[in-house]
Design an enzyme around this catalytic site. Structure first.
Site, PDB file in Angstrom:
ATOM      1  N   GLU A  95       0.829  -1.215   0.000  1.00  0.00           N
ATOM      2  CA  GLU A  95       0.000   0.000   0.000  1.00  0.00           C
ATOM      3  C   GLU A  95       0.863   1.265   0.000  1.00  0.00           C
ATOM      4  OE1 GLU A  95      -4.169  -1.662   1.833  1.00  0.00           O
ATOM      5  OE2 GLU A  95      -2.970  -0.439   3.148  1.00  0.00           O
ATOM      6  N   GLU A 108      -5.468  -8.011  -1.145  1.00  0.00           N
ATOM      7  CA  GLU A 108      -6.147  -7.964   0.158  1.00  0.00           C
ATOM      8  C   GLU A 108      -7.622  -7.683  -0.057  1.00  0.00           C
ATOM      9  OE1 GLU A 108      -4.624  -5.411   3.245  1.00  0.00           O
ATOM     10  OE2 GLU A 108      -2.552  -5.926   2.748  1.00  0.00           O
TER      11      GLU A 108
HETATM   12  C1  BGP Z   1      -4.479  -2.769   4.933  1.00  0.00           C
HETATM   13  C2  BGP Z   1      -3.168  -3.318   5.411  1.00  0.00           C
HETATM   14  C3  BGP Z   1      -3.265  -4.616   6.135  1.00  0.00           C
HETATM   15  C4  BGP Z   1      -4.513  -4.806   6.963  1.00  0.00           C
HETATM   16  C5  BGP Z   1      -5.740  -4.301   6.266  1.00  0.00           C
HETATM   17  C6  BGP Z   1      -6.980  -4.309   7.113  1.00  0.00           C
HETATM   18  O1  BGP Z   1      -4.395  -1.392   4.882  1.00  0.00           O
HETATM   19  O2  BGP Z   1      -2.303  -3.526   4.320  1.00  0.00           O
HETATM   20  O3  BGP Z   1      -2.081  -4.800   6.836  1.00  0.00           O
HETATM   21  O4  BGP Z   1      -4.343  -4.423   8.241  1.00  0.00           O
HETATM   22  O5  BGP Z   1      -5.579  -3.014   5.740  1.00  0.00           O
HETATM   23  O6  BGP Z   1      -6.961  -3.206   7.977  1.00  0.00           O
HETATM   24  P1  BGP Z   1      -7.322  -3.350   9.507  1.00  0.00           P
HETATM   25  O7  BGP Z   1      -6.418  -4.394  10.029  1.00  0.00           O
HETATM   26  O8  BGP Z   1      -7.064  -2.009  10.103  1.00  0.00           O
HETATM   27  O9  BGP Z   1      -8.740  -3.739   9.551  1.00  0.00           O
END
Ligand code: BGP
Length: 483
Positions: A190, A384
């Site tokens: 990201e 993701e």
């Molecule tokens: C993205 C990241 C992940 C993960 C995901 C979900 O931004 O790359 O590492 O954490 O989001 O976010 P969260 O864990 O805050 O729900």
């Protein structure tokens, strides 16, 4: 509905700093993300953190931890000790591919060492060999917000161009050691995080650069990362002789709040600067005009030279990978806000949201895949996606997560529809496939996995793993191809 693309890769993802734990042993330094404590949220759907409050002074103060705060990412889900059990579970659920990160802090804890930390290399060597033994393909991220904190402290993070070379050295070590074991590489997770919170994305603090504006800091840090990533693409192509290096961008699909032309223009600007900019940089290798105009307006002057610009132009990525959790809305007026991945966004009255305010929009994924394919004609990978939920383990030691099954089903169908529409999509990794610590809120109780991990927000619990209903659903999907 049937899974029509037979060689499509279905899998799951984790990151080192959210899963591994074991932060103080084997030469590991703390990564920037592990410097943030758990703070209980009053309202999960409101935007939790004021990112500009992450000053260096504050981080140093909490580091001493006189207040006895809890830092969940230093404990993760104890993957460092349980990796074998976890990979067995992934294989049992019949995943095709596993996305993980190789922690920079384990390999070059201070960034400037001449030699890598052997204990770190041994750990990832064992993990990757075992993935191969179990028939799992691997996508490896080189920095999942994992710049070692010592690089931030001593060098000022990615704002300093010396860090580009440190990152390339780290990548070279990974290519040398693990080139045969990894199927796809993603240099920086990201990458747009750096333009939003340079401290998290790039370990750069405003205090270290007196006289620099926040806009200058975020775009210069980002520029240096784009150059670092392009150099890694170049190196990977030379060393590995394969076209298997992609980007990872937090995708910010949004819709105009209505058809009022002023809102359409506002939306267009948003999509250009929050979304296409990142894909344009890695796919076309140059700054788009709309960003150059924005830089003029913000008085941002990127420190660069013709050599860097040539590196960017000549080393674009082989595929586009991105995270997709939700969509939002944009307009000049009448927009109500809700939380989302990395930033807040406008509410959409047609969509439901999770407890954290993230709006669920499977059709938006179909739209996004078509849109990106049309615009770039590069293979696409959803690295993701998933649904955060405060799952509860029941008496039968499982979680009846029908809500998650429903979410996944709808998103899988959207992918298949996009493939039918003509988009070239080759894989998908569900976020947090085995429960881990939340990236944004540091809660263990914001769970995404097919597998429940018995830890609470303070790392109390046995750490034992339990298969959720979605685990069996996913396995059956893989066996039958039926949604
Ligand atoms: C993205 C990241 C992940 C993960 C995901 C979900 O931004 O790359 O590492 O954490 O989001 O976010 P969260 O864990 O805050 O729900």
């Amino acid at each position: 509905m049937e899974n029509r693309k037979k060689d499509f890769l279905w899998g799951g993802a984790t990151s080192a700093s959210q899963a591994e734990g074991n932060f103080e042993n084997n030469g590991h330094s703390l990564s920037v993300w592990q410097m943030i404590p758990y703070i209980k949220l009053q309202d999960r759907a409101s935007i939790p953190l004021n990112f500009e409050s992450f000053t260096k002074a504050w981080v140093e103060e909490v580091f001493e931890n006189k207040q006895g705060l809890h830092y969940p990412k230093r404990f993760g889900s104890d993957y460092f000790n349980r990796w074998k059990e976890d990979i067995d579970l992934l294989a049992e659920a019949k995943l095709d591919i596993y996305r993980m990160s190789i922690s920079w802090s384990r390999i070059y804890p201070n960034g400037d060492e001449l030699e890598p930390n052997q204990k770190g290399l041994e750990f990832y060597g064992k993990v990757l060999n075992y993935c191969k033994e179990k028939g799992l393909k691997v996508m490896a991220t080189l920095s999942h917000f994992e710049t070692p904190y010592p690089i931030g402290k001593k060098y000022g993070g990615w704002m300093n161009k010396q860090v580009i070379d440190m990152f390339v050295k780290f990548a070279k070590t990974c290519f040398t050691e693990f080139g045969d074991l990894v199927d796809f590489w993603v240099p920086i997770n990201e990458i747009n995080m750096t333009a939003i919170v340079p401290m998290m994305g790039g370990a750069s603090f405003l205090e270290d650069f007196p006289g620099t504006s926040y806009d200058q800091l975020r775009f210069q840090t980002l520029h240096n990362q784009f150059v670092g990533q392009a150099k890694v693409v170049q190196l990977g192509h030379e060393m590995l002789g394969k076209k298997n290096i992609g980007c990872m961008i937090a995708n910010m699909t949004a819709y105009p709040i209505d058809c009022n032309p002023v809102n359409i223009l506002e939306w267009q600007k948003h999509q250009q600067t929050q979304r296409y900019f990142y894909f344009d940089m890695v796919a076309k290798g140059e700054y788009p005009t709309y960003m150059l105009k924005l830089f003029e307006k913000l008085n941002v002057k990127i420190d660069t030279n013709p050599e860097e610009m040539t590196i960017l132009k000549n080393n674009t990525v082989d595929f586009l990978s991105f995270s997709y959790y939700m969509s939002g809305t944009v307009g000049t007026t009448d927009v109500q806000y809700t939380s989302g991945n990395l930033t807040g966004t406008g509410k959409n009255p047609f969509l439901k949201a999770t407890e954290w305010g993230w709006q669920i929009d499977p059709q938006g994924l179909r739209y996004t895949l078509n849109d990106l394919w049309d615009r770039y004609h590069l293979p696409l990978f959803i690295s993701e996606n998933g649904m955060g939920y405060d799952d509860k383990l029941n008496d039968k030691k499982t979680v009846d997560d029908d809500y998650r099954i429903d979410y996944l089903k709808q998103h899988f169908k959207a992918i298949m529809d996009a493939i039918d529409d003509g988009a070239d999509v080759f894989g998908y990794t569900m976020w947090g496939v085995i429960d881990l610590v939340s990236g944004g809120t540091n809660e263990m109780s914001k769970r995404y996995g097919l597998v429940y991990v018995d830890y609470d927000d303070f790392h109390n619990g046995t750490g034992d793993r339990f298969k959720k209903k979605s685990f069996y659903w996913f396995k059956k999907f893989q066996e039958t191809g039926e949604l």
